[in-house]
Design a protein around this motif. Sequence first.
Motif, PDB file in Angstrom:
ATOM      1  N   SER A 207       0.800  -1.226   0.000  1.00 49.64           N
ATOM      2  CA  SER A 207       0.000   0.000   0.000  1.00 49.64           C
ATOM      3  C   SER A 207       0.830   1.272   0.000  1.00 49.64           C
ATOM      4  O   SER A 207       0.351   2.328  -0.400  1.00 49.64           O
ATOM      5  N   GLY A 222      -7.168   0.961   6.369  1.00 56.49           N
ATOM      6  CA  GLY A 222      -7.269   1.750   5.152  1.00 56.49           C
ATOM      7  C   GLY A 222      -6.382   2.972   5.113  1.00 56.49           C
ATOM      8  O   GLY A 222      -6.454   3.761   4.178  1.00 56.49           O
ATOM      9  N   THR A 445      -5.654  -2.640   0.518  1.00 54.86           N
ATOM     10  CA  THR A 445      -7.038  -2.252   0.790  1.00 54.86           C
ATOM     11  C   THR A 445      -8.020  -2.965  -0.138  1.00 54.86           C
ATOM     12  O   THR A 445      -9.229  -2.913   0.088  1.00 54.86           O
ATOM     13  N   ILE A 448      -9.754  -5.276   2.086  1.00 56.43           N
ATOM     14  CA  ILE A 448     -10.865  -4.601   2.773  1.00 56.43           C
ATOM     15  C   ILE A 448     -12.056  -4.492   1.833  1.00 56.43           C
ATOM     16  O   ILE A 448     -13.200  -4.779   2.215  1.00 56.43           O
ATOM     17  N   ALA A 449     -11.813  -4.069   0.589  1.00 54.82           N
ATOM     18  CA  ALA A 449     -12.895  -3.879  -0.373  1.00 54.82           C
ATOM     19  C   ALA A 449     -13.639  -5.177  -0.648  1.00 54.82           C
ATOM     20  O   ALA A 449     -14.864  -5.181  -0.831  1.00 54.82           O
ATOM     21  N   ASP A 464      -9.638   2.624   0.635  1.00 55.26           N
ATOM     22  CA  ASP A 464     -10.385   1.365   0.525  1.00 55.26           C
ATOM     23  C   ASP A 464     -11.724   1.567  -0.171  1.00 55.26           C
ATOM     24  O   ASP A 464     -12.228   0.653  -0.828  1.00 55.26           O
TER      25      ASP A 464
END
Length: 538
Positions: A207, A222, A445, A448-449, A464
């Motif tokens: 990230s 995020g 992320t 996360i998504a 995210d």
Amino acid sequence: MPFDASRRRLLAGIAASTAGAAALAACGSNGGSATSADGSSGSTSSTTGTGSSSTTTPPITSSGSAGRGPNSLPDPTRAAGVADTRLPFDHVVVVMMENHSFDNYLGMLPLRAQPLADGFTFDANGVPTNSNPLDGGYQKAFHLPSTCQPGSVTQNWDSSHKQIDGGAMDGFAATSNTAMGYWDETDIPFYYSLAKTFCVGNRCFASAPCQTYPNRRFLYSGTADGTIATNSSGFELPAPANGTLMDMMSNHGVTWTDYFTDLPILAIIPQNIENHPTNFQPITQFFVDCAAGTLPMVSFVDPEFGLADTVGSELFSYLKMIPDLPAPIAAAMLNMQESVDAQGFTEENPADIRLGEAFVAQIVQAVMSSPAWSRTLLVWTYDEHGGYYDHVPPASVPVPDNVPPDLASTDIPGTYNITGMRVPTVVVSPYSKPNAVTNVVHDHTSIIATIASKWNLPALTYRDAQATTLFDFVDFLSPPAFLTPPTLAAAAAPTLGLAGCPGTAPAPIISPTASIEQSVEQSIGLRYTAAHRPLKLA
């Protein structure tokens, strides 16, 4: 940087108490001509994104939404916490290991039965031609002689930005002459088997271009919340402004557990363990829950982070103070210390990488043997590149929030609008596309998504909210290719023993010029220039 004793003690103490990443191309298998790594399209037998199991429902795509921001829902027509029944999985298992780039592990994959993988460039003899300037010449990528890591690689904020060098990706050798080293299928056969059997990501990035803690913060919340380094300063930060993924899951009835071996790494954000102490379980419970088919909706599985090294380092430090030790005894002690130092299962330097591979193999086999296999999606990935070479420039991504990197006046300027380097990433699932690659851009992320899309969870940050899901790795329209789990190669035996785990790299070989292929390859660093354009928050 090495996972030192002070870092472990800090974690142990805690445990005790803009556009979204755009889809460059479809996921293609060797059965057809997939989109090339530079984004140009050819015919393909695969479908861009993924769809539902019913032709009467809207398609499910992996693309992020450029208009979304914090607190927005993936599906505004559905209440938060309500599962999307079109998605044929009920369990997500996240296995994040440490500190290796795509090329460092999978650079040889194009010659190992996955020609669509975006790995090294090769000469006629199958030898990598990728190189970096060093000492007035060029050092080419080279095969490391041992699975014991050589040390000296670095991936702090400044080193990472020097390695990127405006997108030329030619600063690795200058930061460490072992950074150009790589491993092959003979070293990590299970990992190559994973990457050849299931769908592997050609454009999966860390990230941020920095160390472990900031990158894991992106996975858990995020945002890096201003952190750029792996140190204790982040432990004193307030909770992320919008909470963490763990908070969001708990608030909306999504069950989750962090299965840890010696240290619960989710505790790098202390509020995770302070607010949810009962969601942390020992790794043995993972195998029990897997066998019973009772895994929670989301599982984080942590390897052993090396407490044996923490204890052993104190002992060896004391023994070294003994005066007039005979040379044979001193040498034997050094070998023993190397063995202890290499005990960590995270694959972080100086660990023997085969220990981590064996751990991941156990987790994958447990999941594939579980009664819940038919409804499970496992993600194998890495937190950051560990200082090792990768030839693909970082991607442009949305700034997560209004918290800039906490940079010293001597640090290289930058912000969170670019990713880190590529990391190995494979999605293991009955629905994974077989022997395939995807060229869709992802960072942490995206995990996360994916979770948020299944259970309709509010976004934590702009990053995210606009991230692509991992649905390009899978095919939900066709019968699952791996409903019967495949047979994978066994993990290789570790190198450990009383002889130590020497990770010394060979002396660098300097060539007078870079190869023509490498000169052309590095010219694509121009793509990186656009990544430095400021991204305005909506």
